[in-house]
Design a protein around this motif. Sequence first.
Motif, PDB file in Angstrom:
ATOM      1  N   THR A   1      81.520-106.478 -23.779  1.00 21.81           N
ATOM      2  CA  THR A   1      80.817-106.841 -22.547  1.00 21.81           C
ATOM      3  C   THR A   1      81.592-107.897 -21.777  1.00 21.81           C
ATOM      4  O   THR A   1      81.726-107.827 -20.551  1.00 21.81           O
ATOM      5  CB  THR A   1      79.401-107.348 -22.873  1.00 21.81           C
ATOM      6  OG1 THR A   1      78.685-106.315 -23.555  1.00 21.81           O
ATOM      7  CG2 THR A   1      78.637-107.733 -21.625  1.00 21.81           C
ATOM      8  N   SER A   2      82.121-108.864 -22.504  1.00 16.72           N
ATOM      9  CA  SER A   2      82.915-109.916 -21.880  1.00 16.72           C
ATOM     10  C   SER A   2      84.174-109.342 -21.243  1.00 16.72           C
ATOM     11  O   SER A   2      84.514-109.681 -20.103  1.00 16.72           O
ATOM     12  CB  SER A   2      83.278-110.969 -22.918  1.00 16.72           C
ATOM     13  OG  SER A   2      84.136-111.936 -22.369  1.00 16.72           O
ATOM     14  N   HIS A   3      84.860-108.470 -21.962  1.00 16.23           N
ATOM     15  CA  HIS A   3      86.077-107.843 -21.425  1.00 16.23           C
ATOM     16  C   HIS A   3      85.756-107.030 -20.175  1.00 16.23           C
ATOM     17  O   HIS A   3      86.501-107.059 -19.200  1.00 16.23           O
ATOM     18  CB  HIS A   3      86.722-106.939 -22.463  1.00 16.23           C
ATOM     19  CG  HIS A   3      87.367-107.657 -23.602  1.00 16.23           C
ATOM     20  ND1 HIS A   3      87.204-108.988 -23.865  1.00 16.23           N
ATOM     21  CD2 HIS A   3      88.197-107.212 -24.573  1.00 16.23           C
ATOM     22  CE1 HIS A   3      87.882-109.336 -24.927  1.00 16.23           C
ATOM     23  NE2 HIS A   3      88.497-108.276 -25.393  1.00 16.23           N
ATOM     24  N   LYS A   4      84.638-106.327 -20.224  1.00 15.38           N
ATOM     25  CA  LYS A   4      84.236-105.501 -19.078  1.00 15.38           C
ATOM     26  C   LYS A   4      83.958-106.389 -17.867  1.00 15.38           C
ATOM     27  O   LYS A   4      84.377-106.079 -16.751  1.00 15.38           O
ATOM     28  CB  LYS A   4      82.999-104.675 -19.421  1.00 15.38           C
ATOM     29  CG  LYS A   4      82.534-103.788 -18.295  1.00 15.38           C
ATOM     30  CD  LYS A   4      81.301-103.001 -18.675  1.00 15.38           C
ATOM     31  CE  LYS A   4      80.837-102.171 -17.492  1.00 15.38           C
ATOM     32  NZ  LYS A   4      79.574-101.489 -17.758  1.00 15.38           N
ATOM     33  N   ALA A   5      83.266-107.496 -18.077  1.00 13.94           N
ATOM     34  CA  ALA A   5      82.950-108.410 -16.975  1.00 13.94           C
ATOM     35  C   ALA A   5      84.218-108.986 -16.361  1.00 13.94           C
ATOM     36  O   ALA A   5      84.341-109.098 -15.139  1.00 13.94           O
ATOM     37  CB  ALA A   5      82.030-109.525 -17.462  1.00 13.94           C
TER      38      ALA A   5
ATOM     39  N   GLU B   1      85.901-106.205 -14.361  1.00 13.50           N
ATOM     40  CA  GLU B   1      85.184-105.944 -13.116  1.00 13.50           C
ATOM     41  C   GLU B   1      85.427-107.047 -12.096  1.00 13.50           C
ATOM     42  O   GLU B   1      85.546-106.772 -10.900  1.00 13.50           O
ATOM     43  CB  GLU B   1      83.678-105.784 -13.391  1.00 13.50           C
ATOM     44  CG  GLU B   1      83.346-104.468 -14.052  1.00 13.50           C
ATOM     45  CD  GLU B   1      81.872-104.346 -14.431  1.00 13.50           C
ATOM     46  OE1 GLU B   1      81.147-105.358 -14.399  1.00 13.50           O
ATOM     47  OE2 GLU B   1      81.475-103.219 -14.785  1.00 13.50           O
ATOM     48  N   SER B   2      85.504-108.299 -12.549  1.00 13.53           N
ATOM     49  CA  SER B   2      85.760-109.383 -11.606  1.00 13.53           C
ATOM     50  C   SER B   2      87.166-109.314 -11.029  1.00 13.53           C
ATOM     51  O   SER B   2      87.389-109.698  -9.879  1.00 13.53           O
ATOM     52  CB  SER B   2      85.501-110.740 -12.260  1.00 13.53           C
ATOM     53  OG  SER B   2      86.504-111.044 -13.209  1.00 13.53           O
ATOM     54  N   LEU B   3      88.117-108.828 -11.811  1.00 14.45           N
ATOM     55  CA  LEU B   3      89.493-108.693 -11.333  1.00 14.45           C
ATOM     56  C   LEU B   3      89.615-107.611 -10.253  1.00 14.45           C
ATOM     57  O   LEU B   3      90.409-107.735  -9.318  1.00 14.45           O
ATOM     58  CB  LEU B   3      90.437-108.348 -12.477  1.00 14.45           C
ATOM     59  CG  LEU B   3      90.762-109.485 -13.438  1.00 14.45           C
ATOM     60  CD1 LEU B   3      91.584-108.956 -14.619  1.00 14.45           C
ATOM     61  CD2 LEU B   3      91.507-110.601 -12.732  1.00 14.45           C
TER      62      LEU B   3
END
Length: 65
Positions: free
Chosen positions: A52-56, A59-61
């Motif tokens: 989840t952290s990696h996905k967030a 997505e922010s990038l």
Amino acid sequence: MDDDDLPRRRDDVLAALIKQPLDPLSLDELDDRVAVLQGEIERVKAHKAAATSHKAVAESLFKKG
């Protein structure tokens, strides 16, 4: 389509696990099974949190706007 929508494979370990009879197990074996499953739950939760952290971060990038 989400992965959750896909049918489970016939050789799915989780499907086999929930079909195993518990009657032949002793109380100690049941306690051991619970401990192992709780450990696996914690391992899965930790992996999910990391994913989840990696996905967030990803997505922010790539956020437009």
